[in-house]
Design a protein around this motif. Structure first.
Motif, PDB file in Angstrom:
ATOM      1  N   UNK A   1       0.806  -1.213   0.000  1.00 41.83           N
ATOM      2  CA  UNK A   1       0.000   0.000   0.000  1.00 41.83           C
ATOM      3  C   UNK A   1       0.843   1.267   0.000  1.00 41.83           C
ATOM      4  N   UNK A   2       2.160   1.123   0.038  1.00 39.50           N
ATOM      5  CA  UNK A   2       3.086   2.267   0.061  1.00 39.50           C
ATOM      6  C   UNK A   2       3.456   2.631  -1.377  1.00 39.50           C
ATOM      7  N   UNK A   3       2.528   3.285  -2.023  1.00 37.38           N
ATOM      8  CA  UNK A   3       2.572   3.555  -3.450  1.00 37.38           C
ATOM      9  C   UNK A   3       3.503   4.719  -3.783  1.00 37.38           C
ATOM     10  N   UNK A   4       4.116   4.628  -4.961  1.00 33.06           N
ATOM     11  CA  UNK A   4       4.907   5.726  -5.509  1.00 33.06           C
ATOM     12  C   UNK A   4       4.223   6.202  -6.792  1.00 33.06           C
ATOM     13  N   UNK A   5       3.716   7.447  -6.764  1.00 32.83           N
ATOM     14  CA  UNK A   5       3.102   8.049  -7.934  1.00 32.83           C
ATOM     15  C   UNK A   5       4.167   8.858  -8.678  1.00 32.83           C
ATOM     16  N   UNK A   6       4.369   8.561  -9.939  1.00 34.84           N
ATOM     17  CA  UNK A   6       5.412   9.193 -10.746  1.00 34.84           C
ATOM     18  C   UNK A   6       5.084  10.653 -10.989  1.00 34.84           C
ATOM     19  N   UNK A   7       6.076  11.516 -10.772  1.00 35.11           N
ATOM     20  CA  UNK A   7       5.979  12.937 -11.099  1.00 35.11           C
ATOM     21  C   UNK A   7       6.899  13.291 -12.262  1.00 35.11           C
ATOM     22  N   UNK A   8       8.082  12.671 -12.334  1.00 38.40           N
ATOM     23  CA  UNK A   8       8.987  12.899 -13.463  1.00 38.40           C
ATOM     24  C   UNK A   8      10.025  11.786 -13.512  1.00 38.40           C
ATOM     25  N   UNK A   9      10.630  11.646 -14.692  1.00 36.75           N
ATOM     26  CA  UNK A   9      11.712  10.688 -14.906  1.00 36.75           C
ATOM     27  C   UNK A   9      12.801  11.414 -15.679  1.00 36.75           C
ATOM     28  N   UNK A  10      14.056  11.281 -15.215  1.00 35.36           N
ATOM     29  CA  UNK A  10      15.190  11.905 -15.898  1.00 35.36           C
ATOM     30  C   UNK A  10      16.346  10.915 -15.975  1.00 35.36           C
ATOM     31  N   UNK A  11      17.155  11.077 -17.000  1.00 30.89           N
ATOM     32  CA  UNK A  11      18.339  10.257 -17.202  1.00 30.89           C
ATOM     33  C   UNK A  11      19.568  11.101 -16.890  1.00 30.89           C
TER      34      UNK A  11
END
Length: 138
Positions: free
Chosen positions: A89-99
């Motif tokens: 239940x400890x969810x991670x909602x994506x806000x951004x992805x960078x390389x």
């Protein structure tokens, strides 16, 4: 000898709406994977900049992360995909992805719900500091 940086994927890369679909070629070409085909993914809380954890992603895990709004990792020990929070239940909602500049690490900025660490702590680094000699600029 100077190091060459990995090509940067453009922000206008078209994503497939299929989370199991292929990673866009421009992004796949920019990744420098380890011998197991994985890239380190540093996970950071988007609004506080708190470093939460480190996980591993292959192309499919990255594509799922980029197209579903939830973080998916590849488990090296179980050799399977796992989406953060599905059992805890400890969810991670994506806000951004960078390389990063070398193409060998990802920065995944998230909104973390609950603990990020499987031990139940907010981050995987809580209470695990080493005693060190600190440096100073003067």
């Amino acid at each position: 000898m100077s190091e060459q940086s990995a090509p940067s994927p453009s922000p206008a890369v078209e994503l497939s709406s299929d989370p199991a679909g292929p990673l866009p070629q421009e992004i796949a070409d920019a990744l420098k994977r380890d011998s197991a085909g994985l890239v380190a993914a540093i996970v950071q809380q988007y609004d506080t900049n708190e470093v939460l954890m480190l996980g591993w992603m292959d192309d499919e895990a990255l594509n799922r992360t980029m197209t579903t709004g939830r973080v998916t990792f590849y488990s090296r020990s179980r050799q399977e995909y796992w989406r953060k929070g599905d059992t805890s239940g400890h969810v991670q909602f994506v806000k951004s992805v960078a390389l990063d500049c070398d193409g060998d690490a990802l920065l995944i900025r998230v909104d973390q719900i609950g603990a990020a660490c499987h031990t139940g702590t907010r981050t995987c680094f809580d209470g695990r500091d080493f005693t060190v000699v600190t440096g100073h600029r003067d």
